[in-house]
Design a protein around this motif. Structure first.
Motif, PDB file in Angstrom:
ATOM      1  N   ASP A  82       0.799  -1.151  -0.091  1.00 33.61           N
ATOM      2  CA  ASP A  82      -0.083  -0.038   0.014  1.00 33.61           C
ATOM      3  C   ASP A  82       1.171   1.255   0.033  1.00 33.61           C
ATOM      4  O   ASP A  82       1.013   1.803   0.988  1.00 33.61           O
ATOM      5  N   THR A  84       2.405   4.447  -2.948  1.00 43.19           N
ATOM      6  CA  THR A  84       2.519   5.105  -4.328  1.00 43.19           C
ATOM      7  C   THR A  84       3.910   5.520  -4.654  1.00 43.19           C
ATOM      8  O   THR A  84       4.716   6.086  -3.816  1.00 43.19           O
ATOM      9  N   ARG A 118      -2.984   9.163  -9.939  1.00 44.67           N
ATOM     10  CA  ARG A 118      -2.472   7.850  -9.430  1.00 44.67           C
ATOM     11  C   ARG A 118      -3.090   6.803 -10.257  1.00 44.67           C
ATOM     12  O   ARG A 118      -4.245   6.828 -10.447  1.00 44.67           O
ATOM     13  N   ARG A 119      -2.138   6.079 -10.783  1.00 41.43           N
ATOM     14  CA  ARG A 119      -2.587   4.934 -11.903  1.00 41.43           C
ATOM     15  C   ARG A 119      -2.094   3.736 -11.421  1.00 41.43           C
ATOM     16  O   ARG A 119      -0.904   3.191 -11.019  1.00 41.43           O
ATOM     17  N   ARG A 120      -2.863   2.632 -11.300  1.00 41.74           N
ATOM     18  CA  ARG A 120      -2.397   1.153 -11.070  1.00 41.74           C
ATOM     19  C   ARG A 120      -1.758   0.786 -12.530  1.00 41.74           C
ATOM     20  O   ARG A 120      -2.629   0.500 -13.103  1.00 41.74           O
ATOM     21  N   LEU A 121      -0.794   0.315 -12.350  1.00 41.21           N
ATOM     22  CA  LEU A 121      -0.098  -0.484 -13.249  1.00 41.21           C
ATOM     23  C   LEU A 121       0.174  -2.031 -12.942  1.00 41.21           C
ATOM     24  O   LEU A 121       0.388  -2.478 -11.973  1.00 41.21           O
ATOM     25  N   ASP A 122       0.137  -2.663 -14.293  1.00 43.79           N
ATOM     26  CA  ASP A 122       0.426  -4.059 -14.262  1.00 43.79           C
ATOM     27  C   ASP A 122       2.131  -4.382 -14.154  1.00 43.79           C
ATOM     28  O   ASP A 122       2.821  -3.264 -14.704  1.00 43.79           O
ATOM     29  N   ASP A 213      -1.692  -1.169 -18.042  1.00 41.02           N
ATOM     30  CA  ASP A 213      -2.756  -1.424 -17.410  1.00 41.02           C
ATOM     31  C   ASP A 213      -3.826  -2.309 -17.850  1.00 41.02           C
ATOM     32  O   ASP A 213      -5.170  -2.082 -17.311  1.00 41.02           O
ATOM     33  N   ALA A 286      -2.591  -4.795 -11.979  1.00 42.36           N
ATOM     34  CA  ALA A 286      -2.665  -3.558 -10.967  1.00 42.36           C
ATOM     35  C   ALA A 286      -1.836  -3.856  -9.735  1.00 42.36           C
ATOM     36  O   ALA A 286      -2.197  -3.637  -8.663  1.00 42.36           O
ATOM     37  N   ILE A 288       0.909  -2.159  -8.892  1.00 42.98           N
ATOM     38  CA  ILE A 288       1.543  -1.155  -8.080  1.00 42.98           C
ATOM     39  C   ILE A 288       1.067   0.282  -8.488  1.00 42.98           C
ATOM     40  O   ILE A 288       0.567   0.064  -9.462  1.00 42.98           O
ATOM     41  N   THR A 289       1.119   1.284  -7.694  1.00 43.11           N
ATOM     42  CA  THR A 289       0.482   2.708  -8.026  1.00 43.11           C
ATOM     43  C   THR A 289       1.384   3.344  -8.206  1.00 43.11           C
ATOM     44  O   THR A 289       2.383   3.632  -7.454  1.00 43.11           O
TER      45      THR A 289
END
Length: 294
Positions: A82, A84, A118-122, A213, A286, A288-289
């Protein structure tokens, strides 16, 4: 967007950008951050321990100062946690930063960390280690291995071109690739790449439709041999869609199993690893942010 209560910096002290780490400290303080944990490392492989410690101490926003190798080490340590990550692209290629729009400008990169989306990336995961840009073996792995650190520091991106010219006649072992459990490729190959983003080096988009993503990894295999065929292949990548090259096959997958007839050096995000005959690659959706421009 509420300001993070605790900020951390994990920095490769040998990398440079703008006015250096002094300017970074001032820029972060200029955004009102008061509680900052600061970690500097001499080598990227020492970064994961510091990144994990930062999060365990309560950091909500972790600035990573360095190149793709430094970023990869930190993302591997923080995947699923948790926190960023804000990238400060102070390396040679800065491929992840370039693919997600973070500029090589210290002040702007810090602003994106505090005010960007804030973007969640694969992430991909190969033989137990996460990567954000790509993993590869064959021509690509040998190129990365031999573009030694001193040459990269002196010549930058030209180091890859120089070493690449020495490997166009390399071995092309029998290669078997399964995508999502089904055999997709089973013949000689000079290079295998698994990508999470489109651009893998300056001006070269290996995977035109890649998105970091979408829950998928892009898979490419090259059968090119010799300078002439590699020139055609790289030229196609530079000016058109990669899969239109007669020496390239491409697909996408969530699971990729690679078996080589002989051990070869593999790499991930620009860093050479050991030799292997088997590589298991999986997408981690998803994972990592990351801070990106609004």
């Amino acid at each position: 967007m509420s300001a993070p209560k605790r900020v951390a910096v994990v920095a490769h002290r040998k990398k440079t950008l703008g006015g250096g780490l002094d300017e970074l400290r001032a820029a972060i303080a200029g955004h009102g951050a008061e509680d900052i944990d600061w970690y500097e490392v001499p080598k990227s492989r020492k970064a994961p321990k510091k990144a994990r410690r930062a999060v365990e101490r309560g950091a909500e926003l972790v600035f990573v100062w360095g190149g793709d190798g430094m970023v990869q080490r930190c993302l591997d340590a923080l995947a699923g946690r948790d926190a960023t990550v804000a990238i400060i692209p102070a390396g040679t290629a800065n491929l992840l930063a370039g693919n997600i729009g973070v500029p090589e400008n210290l002040g702007e990169a810090v602003r994106i960390g505090f005010q960007g989306e804030r973007r969640r990336l694969d992430l991909g995961r190969i033989n137990g280690e996460h990567f954000a840009v790509m993993a590869g073996a064959g021509f690509d792995g040998r190129l990365i291995r031999d573009a030694d650190r001193d040459l990269k520091d002196r010549a930058g991106k030209l180091a890859y071109v120089w070493t690449g010219l020495r490997h166009v006649g390399g071995v092309t072992p029998r290669t078997r690739i399964k995508v999502d459990g089904t055999t997709w490729f089973d013949e000689s190959a000079s290079c295998v790449l698994v990508g999470n983003v489109g651009r893998i080096t300056s001006g070269i988009h290996a995977f035109d439709d890649a998105r970091p993503d979408d829950g998928w990894l892009e898979v490419g295999v090259t059968t090119a041999q010799g300078a002439a065929e590699w020139a055609r292949t790289l030229g196609r990548m530079a000016v058109g869609r990669s899969e239109r090259s007669p020496f390239v096959r491409m697909t996408r997958a969530r699971r990729v199993d690679i078996r080589l007839a002989e051990p070869m050096t593999y790499e991930l995000d620009g860093g050479a690893r050991g030799q292997a005959k088997k590589m298991k690659v999986r997408v981690v959706p998803a994972a990592i942010t990351v801070c990106v421009p609004a």
